[in-house]
Design a protein around this motif. Structure first.
Motif, PDB file in Angstrom:
ATOM      1  N   ASP A  36       2.273   9.140  -5.860  1.00  0.00           N
ATOM      2  CA  ASP A  36       2.686  10.504  -5.512  1.00  0.00           C
ATOM      3  C   ASP A  36       3.796  10.981  -6.440  1.00  0.00           C
ATOM      4  O   ASP A  36       3.799  12.146  -6.883  1.00  0.00           O
ATOM      5  CB  ASP A  36       3.176  10.546  -4.059  1.00  0.00           C
ATOM      6  N   ILE A  37       4.725  10.110  -6.749  1.00  0.00           N
ATOM      7  CA  ILE A  37       5.818  10.481  -7.660  1.00  0.00           C
ATOM      8  C   ILE A  37       5.270  10.757  -9.047  1.00  0.00           C
ATOM      9  O   ILE A  37       5.682  11.725  -9.716  1.00  0.00           O
ATOM     10  CB  ILE A  37       6.879   9.358  -7.701  1.00  0.00           C
ATOM     11  N   GLU A  38       4.330   9.886  -9.493  1.00  0.00           N
ATOM     12  CA  GLU A  38       3.748  10.083 -10.820  1.00  0.00           C
ATOM     13  C   GLU A  38       2.964  11.388 -10.887  1.00  0.00           C
ATOM     14  O   GLU A  38       3.050  12.141 -11.886  1.00  0.00           O
ATOM     15  CB  GLU A  38       2.838   8.895 -11.146  1.00  0.00           C
ATOM     16  N   GLU A  39       2.197  11.678  -9.816  1.00  0.00           N
ATOM     17  CA  GLU A  39       1.454  12.935  -9.795  1.00  0.00           C
ATOM     18  C   GLU A  39       2.402  14.132  -9.785  1.00  0.00           C
ATOM     19  O   GLU A  39       2.164  15.151 -10.463  1.00  0.00           O
ATOM     20  CB  GLU A  39       0.546  12.981  -8.569  1.00  0.00           C
TER      21      GLU A  39
ATOM     22  N   THR B  61       0.832  -1.210   0.000  1.00  0.00           N
ATOM     23  CA  THR B  61       0.000   0.000   0.000  1.00  0.00           C
ATOM     24  C   THR B  61       0.862   1.253   0.000  1.00  0.00           C
ATOM     25  O   THR B  61       0.638   2.185  -0.808  1.00  0.00           O
ATOM     26  CB  THR B  61      -0.923   0.011   1.232  1.00  0.00           C
ATOM     27  N   ASP B  62       1.845   1.315   0.874  1.00  0.00           N
ATOM     28  CA  ASP B  62       2.704   2.497   0.960  1.00  0.00           C
ATOM     29  C   ASP B  62       3.525   2.668  -0.303  1.00  0.00           C
ATOM     30  O   ASP B  62       3.713   3.805  -0.796  1.00  0.00           O
ATOM     31  CB  ASP B  62       3.631   2.397   2.176  1.00  0.00           C
ATOM     32  N   GLN B  63       4.027   1.565  -0.856  1.00  0.00           N
ATOM     33  CA  GLN B  63       4.823   1.666  -2.083  1.00  0.00           C
ATOM     34  C   GLN B  63       3.988   2.189  -3.239  1.00  0.00           C
ATOM     35  O   GLN B  63       4.447   3.042  -4.028  1.00  0.00           O
ATOM     36  CB  GLN B  63       5.425   0.301  -2.452  1.00  0.00           C
ATOM     37  N   ARG B  64       2.759   1.669  -3.356  1.00  0.00           N
ATOM     38  CA  ARG B  64       1.881   2.125  -4.441  1.00  0.00           C
ATOM     39  C   ARG B  64       1.520   3.594  -4.254  1.00  0.00           C
ATOM     40  O   ARG B  64       1.468   4.361  -5.227  1.00  0.00           O
ATOM     41  CB  ARG B  64       0.600   1.270  -4.489  1.00  0.00           C
ATOM     42  N   LYS B  65       1.286   3.997  -3.001  1.00  0.00           N
ATOM     43  CA  LYS B  65       0.969   5.402  -2.749  1.00  0.00           C
ATOM     44  C   LYS B  65       2.167   6.281  -3.099  1.00  0.00           C
ATOM     45  O   LYS B  65       2.011   7.353  -3.732  1.00  0.00           O
ATOM     46  CB  LYS B  65       0.601   5.605  -1.292  1.00  0.00           C
ATOM     47  N   ALA B  66       3.360   5.830  -2.730  1.00  0.00           N
ATOM     48  CA  ALA B  66       4.566   6.596  -3.048  1.00  0.00           C
ATOM     49  C   ALA B  66       4.762   6.687  -4.557  1.00  0.00           C
ATOM     50  O   ALA B  66       5.152   7.739  -5.089  1.00  0.00           O
ATOM     51  CB  ALA B  66       5.780   5.948  -2.386  1.00  0.00           C
ATOM     52  N   LYS B  67       4.472   5.577  -5.251  1.00  0.00           N
ATOM     53  CA  LYS B  67       4.612   5.567  -6.703  1.00  0.00           C
ATOM     54  C   LYS B  67       3.624   6.540  -7.350  1.00  0.00           C
ATOM     55  O   LYS B  67       3.982   7.278  -8.296  1.00  0.00           O
ATOM     56  CB  LYS B  67       4.386   4.143  -7.218  1.00  0.00           C
TER      57      LYS B  67
END
Length: 326
Positions: free
Chosen positions: A310-313, A302-308
């Motif tokens: 956030d980076i994409e955004e 979950t945290d990795q996907r959220k970080a990914k």
């Protein structure tokens, strides 16, 4: 006559006393000691010896002394496998030889034996019993040998029971050692699994849960006892994906292609409280003729996907900012 009646009573009394002397212990040497001590005392013998056969490799046999009473008579501890005693007992249950017989000296394996008689009885596949009396120069009479053979048979049965008990005890101890070793191995494996940073779960070919480590408890909210033996899909897979999960298990069982295992997947999982989350799953499988075992390693991403995301955004905002500046 009265003398014969007294002799008969004495013989019956002796047989009864000898019968009581065997079987009182599960230790074979204690049984031999009680029997020989009583017999030597009542029959005015010099000593008694129990010899055992030991079956070695390549069908060879060793004949070794097991017990002698009194023990100061001990002289020789082993005999050739083809000795005259063993050859004779192969065709008759007992025999007696006096010092007048030229074969007598081939039977002497004890100290301080000159004149007298041996009485030798078969103990079946265990070995044989030797008795010696220096006050008998004409051998043991046939009637006496036949009477003694009855009690010797009870000694043999008692010794068989002793060794059966020893074997059972040893087998039980070996099973306990093996069980303890297995439990220690399982405990060690449990400690390794529980120390894993990933959730470790395993299922059989039916999808029933077999393993559930501490990290799985933390990740999904179920205690180990709550899930063992239950369908894994009903516990951690969202309902809309359960048919696909079941089909995947069936394909794994029916397919020889191992490309679907030892690789990573991103799947949707379900916590006990109903919250869905993404997890990374890697699977290993152990298949034999009877069953198949799947072991899954899951990691909450979950945290990795959220970080990914956030980076994409952030990247997209930066691209839009650059376009607007132009």
């Amino acid at each position: 006559c009265m003398a014969d009646k007294i002799k008969i009573i004495q013989d019956i009394s002796l047989l009864y006393e000898l019968s009581l002397s065997v079987g009182s212990s599960l230790d074979p040497q204690e049984n031999c000691h009680s029997f020989l001590r009583t017999l030597i005392s009542r029959k005015s013998l010099n000593f008694g010896v129990v010899w055992f056969y030991y079956f070695l490799v390549l069908d060879t046999i060793s004949c070794d002394l097991f017990y002698i009473h009194p023990n100061f008579r001990e002289l020789q501890r082993s005999l050739p496998a083809d000795h005259f005693i063993r050859q004779t007992l192969a065709v008759k249950p007992y025999f007696s030889i006096s010092s007048q017989d030229p074969r007598f000296h081939s039977l002497i394996h004890e100290k301080k034996v000159t004149n007298g008689s041996y009485a030798i009885f078969s103990l079946g596949d265990l070995g044989f019993l030797k008795l010696f009396a220096s006050n008998r120069n004409d051998g043991f009479p046939e009637m006496e040998m036949a009477q003694l053979k009855q009690v010797v048979n009870k000694l043999k049965i008692s010794l068989d029971g002793c060794f059966a008990h020893i074997r059972l005890k040893q087998e039980t101890e070996n099973r306990l050692l093996a069980q303890n070793a297995l439990e220690e191995s399982e405990n060690k494996l449990r400690r390794i699994i529980d120390s894993s940073l990933d959730a470790v779960v395993s299922v059989d070919g039916n999808g029933d849960t077999l393993e559930w480590n501490v990290q799985a408890e933390k990740m999904f909210g179920y205690k180990r006892v709550e899930v063992l033996g239950k369908q894994l899909k009903d516990m951690i897979i969202p309902e809309r994906h359960r048919v696909f999960y079941k089909q995947s298990i069936r394909e794994h069982i029916n397919s020889a292609d191992e490309s679907n295992v030892n690789r990573r997947y991103e799947i949707k999982c379900l916590r006990k409280k109903g919250h869905e989350f993404f997890a990374e799953l890697s699977i290993t499988a152990d298949k034999n003729d009877k069953n198949i075992l799947f072991v899954g390693f899951l990691r909450d991403i979950t945290d990795q996907r959220k970080a990914k995301l956030d980076i994409e955004e952030a990247r997209m905002r930066m691209e839009n900012l650059i376009i607007n500046l132009q």
